[in-house]
Design a protein around this motif. Sequence first.
Motif, PDB file in Angstrom:
ATOM      1  N   VAL A 198       6.261  37.742 -59.541  1.00  0.00           N
ATOM      2  CA  VAL A 198       6.544  37.080 -58.268  1.00  0.00           C
ATOM      3  C   VAL A 198       7.664  37.848 -57.578  1.00  0.00           C
ATOM      4  CG1 VAL A 198       7.453  35.004 -57.162  1.00  0.00           C
ATOM      5  CG2 VAL A 198       5.775  34.803 -59.000  1.00  0.00           C
ATOM      6  N   VAL A 206      10.291  38.138 -62.170  1.00  0.00           N
ATOM      7  CA  VAL A 206      10.589  37.716 -60.804  1.00  0.00           C
ATOM      8  C   VAL A 206      11.483  38.757 -60.144  1.00  0.00           C
ATOM      9  CG1 VAL A 206      11.671  35.959 -59.343  1.00  0.00           C
ATOM     10  CG2 VAL A 206      10.396  35.272 -61.379  1.00  0.00           C
ATOM     11  N   ALA A 215       5.891  32.752 -63.746  1.00  0.00           N
ATOM     12  CA  ALA A 215       5.899  34.219 -63.672  1.00  0.00           C
ATOM     13  C   ALA A 215       6.476  34.833 -64.939  1.00  0.00           C
ATOM     14  CB  ALA A 215       6.711  34.667 -62.460  1.00  0.00           C
ATOM     15  N   VAL A 257       5.895  28.155 -59.136  1.00  0.00           N
ATOM     16  CA  VAL A 257       5.470  29.556 -59.078  1.00  0.00           C
ATOM     17  C   VAL A 257       6.429  30.438 -59.866  1.00  0.00           C
ATOM     18  CG1 VAL A 257       5.004  31.494 -57.540  1.00  0.00           C
ATOM     19  CG2 VAL A 257       4.325  29.187 -56.865  1.00  0.00           C
ATOM     20  N   ASP A 305       2.033  38.403 -64.729  1.00  0.00           N
ATOM     21  CA  ASP A 305       2.243  37.801 -63.413  1.00  0.00           C
ATOM     22  C   ASP A 305       3.653  38.113 -62.921  1.00  0.00           C
ATOM     23  OD1 ASP A 305      -0.278  36.614 -63.183  1.00  0.00           O
ATOM     24  OD2 ASP A 305       0.343  34.919 -64.429  1.00  0.00           O
ATOM     25  N   THR A 341       2.583  38.173 -56.675  1.00  0.00           N
ATOM     26  CA  THR A 341       2.588  37.125 -55.656  1.00  0.00           C
ATOM     27  C   THR A 341       3.826  37.303 -54.787  1.00  0.00           C
ATOM     28  OG1 THR A 341       1.420  35.586 -57.111  1.00  0.00           O
ATOM     29  CG2 THR A 341       2.599  34.646 -55.243  1.00  0.00           C
TER      30      THR A 341
END
Length: 256
Positions: free
Chosen positions: A82, A191, A188, A184, A80, A172
Motif C-alpha cells: 500500500v 506500507v 498490507a 487496508v 500486497d 494499492t
Amino acid sequence: MAYQTYSGHSRPQPADERVGPLERIRAGFGLRGPRREQHVLGPEELGALCVPVGDDGVVIGEDAQRQTAVLGLFRPSTYDVVLVGGVWTAQLIALRAAATGARVAVETARPQLWAPLAQAAGGGQPCVTVHPIGRLGAQGASVSAPVLVVRDLGPRPPRSRLSATPWQSTLTLLPFLGPNAARVLNAADLVGVQRVSPQEAELIGRVLSLGGPEVAALPTLGDDHTLWATRIHRQYVRTEPGGAEYQLLGPARRVD
C-alpha cells in the motif's frame, strides 16, 4: 578413435593431432577457460567481500546512507503493498517493474493519467495495460512472467476481485486516507507513506506502531521521500527519476 582418409585408406591420427576443441569440452561445462593461478583470501580479508544476496527486485531509490534501496516485489507467494502518496511514485515503481520484465496491469478510475505511461513503456510491447474499475481479469502470473497489479481507485478502494496467486503482487495507491484506511493498511505486507497531514500521520502511526519522531516527520517529508514500513522495519527512501523517466513523468511530486 578418429580417422582421416588418405589415398583411399584410413589410418589412426597421431595423438598430438587428435587433441582438438571437442576433446577439451567437459561434459556439461563447455570449453575449458584459460588457466589462472588460484586466488586465496585469508580470514581477515573476507570482510572486504560484498555479495548482495537477496537484494533483487525493483530499485526505488536510495536510503539515508545513500545505499541503493530495493523493493522485492515478486515472490512465490502473494505480496500486497500500500502506498499512501502520489501517483508519480506509483508510476515510477510501475515503470521500473516493467523494466525488470514483469507485466503491469493498472486498474484505475483515472485512465487519462496512466494511458501515456502505458503507451511509452515497453517500446511498443503491451507490458503495461490499463483497465477500468472491475474489468481486470486473471493475469496468469508465473515465475517466468510475474505481474504487478496497480490499484489506483481513490481513498476507498473496493476489495479486489482477483484471486491471490504466486508471483502476482498488488500495489494499492491511496492519495489520502479514507474511512476504511485502517483495514487496508492492516492487510498490507508493506506500507509506503509520503507526506500526509498530522491527523493521517497519527492514524498511520497507530496502525504501524511508529514512534513519536517518525509520526512527527511524516507531515514534513519532501516530494521525493517515502517512509517504507512493516511492523518491524522502517526505511526512509529518496526517489530520483532517471533521464527517460523524467521526460515521461516530470519531477517528483506528492500532489497529482
